[in-house]
Design a protein around this motif. Sequence first.
Motif, PDB file in Angstrom:
ATOM      1  N   ARG A   1       9.135  -0.697 -11.801  1.00 21.75           N
ATOM      2  CA  ARG A   1       8.067  -1.662 -10.833  1.00 21.75           C
ATOM      3  C   ARG A   1       6.827  -1.054 -10.985  1.00 21.75           C
ATOM      4  O   ARG A   1       5.806  -1.590 -11.290  1.00 21.75           O
ATOM      5  N   LYS A   2       6.783   0.553 -10.629  1.00 26.36           N
ATOM      6  CA  LYS A   2       5.584   1.340 -10.723  1.00 26.36           C
ATOM      7  C   LYS A   2       5.749   2.255 -11.632  1.00 26.36           C
ATOM      8  O   LYS A   2       6.724   2.587 -12.163  1.00 26.36           O
TER       9      LYS A   2
ATOM     10  N   ILE B   1      -0.438   6.596  -6.540  1.00 22.71           N
ATOM     11  CA  ILE B   1      -1.531   5.855  -7.536  1.00 22.71           C
ATOM     12  C   ILE B   1      -2.216   4.999  -6.826  1.00 22.71           C
ATOM     13  O   ILE B   1      -2.062   4.555  -5.465  1.00 22.71           O
ATOM     14  N   ALA B   2      -3.228   4.683  -7.402  1.00 24.38           N
ATOM     15  CA  ALA B   2      -4.091   3.469  -6.898  1.00 24.38           C
ATOM     16  C   ALA B   2      -4.475   2.298  -7.549  1.00 24.38           C
ATOM     17  O   ALA B   2      -5.742   2.302  -7.895  1.00 24.38           O
ATOM     18  N   ASP B   3      -3.608   1.622  -7.961  1.00 24.30           N
ATOM     19  CA  ASP B   3      -3.834   0.579  -8.923  1.00 24.30           C
ATOM     20  C   ASP B   3      -3.811  -0.825  -8.012  1.00 24.30           C
ATOM     21  O   ASP B   3      -2.720  -1.036  -7.739  1.00 24.30           O
ATOM     22  N   PRO B   4      -5.002  -1.433  -7.942  1.00 24.27           N
ATOM     23  CA  PRO B   4      -5.050  -2.561  -7.140  1.00 24.27           C
ATOM     24  C   PRO B   4      -3.930  -3.840  -7.576  1.00 24.27           C
ATOM     25  O   PRO B   4      -3.156  -4.619  -7.079  1.00 24.27           O
TER      26      PRO B   4
ATOM     27  N   ASP C   1      -3.991   6.108 -13.802  1.00 27.82           N
ATOM     28  CA  ASP C   1      -3.609   5.343 -12.335  1.00 27.82           C
ATOM     29  C   ASP C   1      -3.636   6.618 -11.345  1.00 27.82           C
ATOM     30  O   ASP C   1      -3.844   6.166 -10.167  1.00 27.82           O
ATOM     31  N   ARG C   2      -3.373   7.750 -11.526  1.00 26.40           N
ATOM     32  CA  ARG C   2      -3.250   8.902 -10.707  1.00 26.40           C
ATOM     33  C   ARG C   2      -4.545   9.613 -10.332  1.00 26.40           C
ATOM     34  O   ARG C   2      -4.832  10.278  -9.418  1.00 26.40           O
TER      35      ARG C   2
ATOM     36  N   GLN D   1      -9.520   5.440  -2.675  1.00 24.69           N
ATOM     37  CA  GLN D   1      -9.878   4.397  -3.785  1.00 24.69           C
ATOM     38  C   GLN D   1     -11.039   3.766  -3.548  1.00 24.69           C
ATOM     39  O   GLN D   1     -11.813   3.384  -4.164  1.00 24.69           O
TER      40      GLN D   1
ATOM     41  N   TYR E   1      -7.168   9.189  -8.592  1.00 22.76           N
ATOM     42  CA  TYR E   1      -7.420   8.219  -7.422  1.00 22.76           C
ATOM     43  C   TYR E   1      -8.892   8.294  -6.946  1.00 22.76           C
ATOM     44  O   TYR E   1      -9.207   7.667  -6.105  1.00 22.76           O
TER      45      TYR E   1
ATOM     46  N   ASP F   1       0.969  -1.071  -0.103  1.00 24.74           N
ATOM     47  CA  ASP F   1      -0.118  -0.015  -0.067  1.00 24.74           C
ATOM     48  C   ASP F   1       0.952   1.290   0.050  1.00 24.74           C
ATOM     49  O   ASP F   1       0.603   2.164  -0.435  1.00 24.74           O
ATOM     50  N   ILE F   2       2.035   1.142   0.923  1.00 25.09           N
ATOM     51  CA  ILE F   2       2.733   2.448   1.118  1.00 25.09           C
ATOM     52  C   ILE F   2       3.589   2.746  -0.101  1.00 25.09           C
ATOM     53  O   ILE F   2       3.924   3.993  -0.780  1.00 25.09           O
ATOM     54  N   LEU F   3       4.213   1.758  -0.869  1.00 26.36           N
ATOM     55  CA  LEU F   3       4.831   1.714  -2.088  1.00 26.36           C
ATOM     56  C   LEU F   3       4.222   2.465  -3.057  1.00 26.36           C
ATOM     57  O   LEU F   3       4.622   3.461  -3.591  1.00 26.36           O
ATOM     58  N   VAL F   4       2.689   1.986  -3.235  1.00 26.70           N
ATOM     59  CA  VAL F   4       2.001   2.399  -4.321  1.00 26.70           C
ATOM     60  C   VAL F   4       1.567   3.899  -4.029  1.00 26.70           C
ATOM     61  O   VAL F   4       1.554   4.867  -4.688  1.00 26.70           O
ATOM     62  N   ASP F   5       1.348   4.203  -2.703  1.00 25.08           N
ATOM     63  CA  ASP F   5       0.796   5.307  -2.063  1.00 25.08           C
ATOM     64  C   ASP F   5       1.982   6.582  -2.276  1.00 25.08           C
ATOM     65  O   ASP F   5       1.455   7.646  -2.823  1.00 25.08           O
TER      66      ASP F   5
ATOM     67  N   GLU G   1      -0.884  -3.264  -9.327  1.00 23.73           N
ATOM     68  CA  GLU G   1       0.373  -2.919  -8.942  1.00 23.73           C
ATOM     69  C   GLU G   1       0.616  -3.268  -7.660  1.00 23.73           C
ATOM     70  O   GLU G   1       1.911  -3.701  -7.405  1.00 23.73           O
ATOM     71  N   LYS G   2      -0.399  -2.954  -6.653  1.00 29.33           N
ATOM     72  CA  LYS G   2      -0.265  -3.365  -5.379  1.00 29.33           C
ATOM     73  C   LYS G   2      -0.039  -4.987  -5.029  1.00 29.33           C
ATOM     74  O   LYS G   2       0.698  -5.395  -4.362  1.00 29.33           O
TER      75      LYS G   2
ATOM     76  N   TYR H   1      -4.518   6.975   0.250  1.00 30.30           N
ATOM     77  CA  TYR H   1      -4.852   6.641  -1.322  1.00 30.30           C
ATOM     78  C   TYR H   1      -5.921   5.355  -1.149  1.00 30.30           C
ATOM     79  O   TYR H   1      -6.916   5.383  -1.823  1.00 30.30           O
TER      80      TYR H   1
ATOM     81  N   THR I   1      -0.247   6.457   5.782  1.00 28.11           N
ATOM     82  CA  THR I   1       0.067   5.224   4.728  1.00 28.11           C
ATOM     83  C   THR I   1      -1.446   4.291   4.087  1.00 28.11           C
ATOM     84  O   THR I   1      -1.053   3.616   3.064  1.00 28.11           O
TER      85      THR I   1
ATOM     86  N   LYS J   1       0.723  -6.977  -7.301  1.00 35.45           N
ATOM     87  CA  LYS J   1       2.259  -7.479  -7.912  1.00 35.45           C
ATOM     88  C   LYS J   1       3.538  -7.372  -6.716  1.00 35.45           C
ATOM     89  O   LYS J   1       4.221  -8.042  -6.808  1.00 35.45           O
ATOM     90  N   ILE J   2       3.488  -6.026  -6.294  1.00 35.36           N
ATOM     91  CA  ILE J   2       4.464  -6.041  -5.097  1.00 35.36           C
ATOM     92  C   ILE J   2       4.338  -6.774  -3.984  1.00 35.36           C
ATOM     93  O   ILE J   2       5.249  -7.487  -3.565  1.00 35.36           O
TER      94      ILE J   2
END
Lengths: 315, 531
Positions: free
Chosen positions: B133-134, A44-47, B448-449, B417, B451, A36-40, A49-50, B413, B410, A52-53
Amino acid sequence: MGAYLTRRVLLMALTLFGMSVLIFVMLRLVPGNIADILVDSAGIADPKEKAKIARELGLDRPIFDQYLQWIGGLVRGDLGFAYVSERPALEEIAPRIPISAKLAGLALFFSVILGVPLGVISAVRQNSVVDYLLRIISLSGLSLPSFWLGLLILMASVQWFGMIPIYTNEPRSFIDEMLLLSIPAAAVGFRSSALIMRLTRSSMLEVLRQDYIRTARSKGASQTTVNYVHALRNALLPVVTIIGIEAAFLVGGLIVTETVFNIPGVARFLVEAILWRDYPIVQNLVMLIAFCVVVVNFLVDMAYMALDPRIKYAD
Amino acid sequence: MRKRLATIAGGLVAAVALSAPAFAQKQGGTLRVSHRDNPPSASIHEEATISVNMPFMGVFNNLVFFDPKEKINSPDKIVPELAESWSWNDDKTKLTFKLREGVKWHDGKPFTSKDVKCTWDALRGDEKQEIIRKNPRKVWYKNVKEITTNGDNEVTFTLERQQPSFMSMLAAGYSPVYPCHVEARVMRSKPIGTGPFKVADFKRNEAIKLVRNPDYWRKGRPYLDAIEFKIVPNRSTRVLGFVAGEFDLTFDSDITFPLLKDVKDQKKDAICEARPTNVHSNLLVNRDAPPFDNPRLREALVYSLDRSPFSDILAQGNDLRGATMLPPPAGVWGMTQDELQKLPGFGPDIEKNREVARGIMKELGYGPDKPLKIKVATRNIAIYRDPAVILIDQLKQIYIDGELEPIDTTIWYNKIQQKNYQVGMNLTGAGLDDPDGVFYENFYSTSDRNYTAYKNPEIDKMIDEQSAETDVAKRKVLVSKIEQALLKDAARPPITHGVANTCWAPAVKNLVLQHNSIYNGWRLEDVWLDK
């Protein structure tokens, strides 16, 4: 004694096991994980990507598997990989331990070296000007938050000396490092020294009224001998207990002081890791702290025996 | 004749005076900069924060770049970097770059057109490219059809349709070229670039050290031997460190207006420059759940805002009134103050605006005795909480009883979302002062942004339309129409655009801050130290 030691060691192992379960479960109960935090952090809010990580970091595996992997690694000396830096957790933690250990050691040293003698003086000169003055100092020490005291020290240094005693470059020598750490250590140690001073004072006052002290005086022992040889040794038992507890509490004080004085120690690193939910770092560091607390408690118990020969731990 | 000679002489004197600093430039020295926090990683493409751009932009190069000598980024101020030249085909759908020859990555490998192709293939979402990765700005390149190479030194971007902003997006600080041969993990911790500085060390929670790249393709640059960013999370310590001379440069926009006076009092020779951050505060309104699924209620919110107290209380009156795009003079595309006056809720008579809002509320059955109770969610950090408190006070004026709901940063988003909020106080930063960058990123339905998952086919169409418009004047009209439509629809109603100060010691020379995006201009290759 041997059986007692065995029991204590087993109890320590059990405590550490309990801690490991508690840390592991509690960390996962806190909302948000590293994915969550890395994506945050990228806003971005892409489930996808989350997910995947999370998959990459093994967070999608059953919690029991994750625990076994961590604890198994810990036993083997493998602390895993830090999620944020993607480096071995040991490489991240190890260089920071000596810095915090030196700071904590210095802070404890300051608190004992100031707290105990001043507590004795305060007790011996009860209700004198010196006693009142020392009581005011000790009360201030207990009331001043260390981060505020730290900031005051920094502001005064900039104002009066045009320099700031913060950790921006690695000190060139051990002495340089000790000098640099002594200021934050004093800021952290001030509160503990105040506590130790107050406890030493009250403990001394109690002991000084005992019959054997009167006997020692009537036998012609000097004031110094009575105070420091006969009274202090017996008054030290509760003080040693509180020093042990303070040693554990110091970690809390270090978090703030390391932040204010910009010291790259483990305490500040731990807070950062908690914010990032960097599980391998948090779990291993909390276990390290728990281990230190357990060991310090054990050493305090052993110190009781040294200070008071009447204390024996039965088998 | 005498007059003409005097003019020429005057011109010469001026030219010499202006060029004097060029003779005085000194090589060497370490620039010491304070940094506010631990960057999430070193990979610019994976992040969306100045905490990454400021320290790591000097490691990379773009194909093209906004002229670092100019304070305002605009499409007509773009200069070559790794591309020596470029050309468009007739219908402006093919952009071909001739690449600089002999450029080497920091690990010694040659830079080629393949690196450009793999970077933008990855940014377009090709998962085979393992260099990121992102991908927060994937939507920037949604119009790219394909990227082709012609030998090692030529690359062509083929677009689905013409897009005048395309060059601006390539020129932004968020568009460095990455090496194909370096994996994403390395790019996040010790990135390899072609830029003026190499990463010597990135110690989390401690420091980032960059050193001069001796093989830099631009001869004579950079001037500095090294740059050290010291991570100092406590702002008081950072400011005191700058005052005490421990740092030559503060972190970008770190000096708020209340702090500025202290800094100037204690360090008289400090050079401080205020500039818009292109980060604006705005409201997030959950339009998919009651009560704000009612458009009339959203309209009431828009009419409730008095922007001046936000600026007065939080920035001593220095923040700017604007809609979604940064207003002029720093903003290239934003509406003027006169145009803004005509927008709902922007009129000067606040009481009149609020009367409109109260009318709507009464019509919906609310009033002084029956206020609407809501929760105002925001990140639990001061820069978000403070405006949220002012907002709650203002909402009371229109019978809305707001309760502050601070959210752990943390999971912010995540919460947004999942649509688990009613109203949120938010900050939005623009990496680029450009309508494509701002609108596609934040309001386009597939971004993607985006949100808040704002989906409005009409707005999507308008965004595409302005994106394809080549006439700047016509495009500005379309941009204004989008801003009005967004406001009317209460899609992130804007409150104020932030302005903050960055300070440096007088020894730091040639530092040019760019005034319409804090995310650009940190290459630092022209900066030198007069020590």
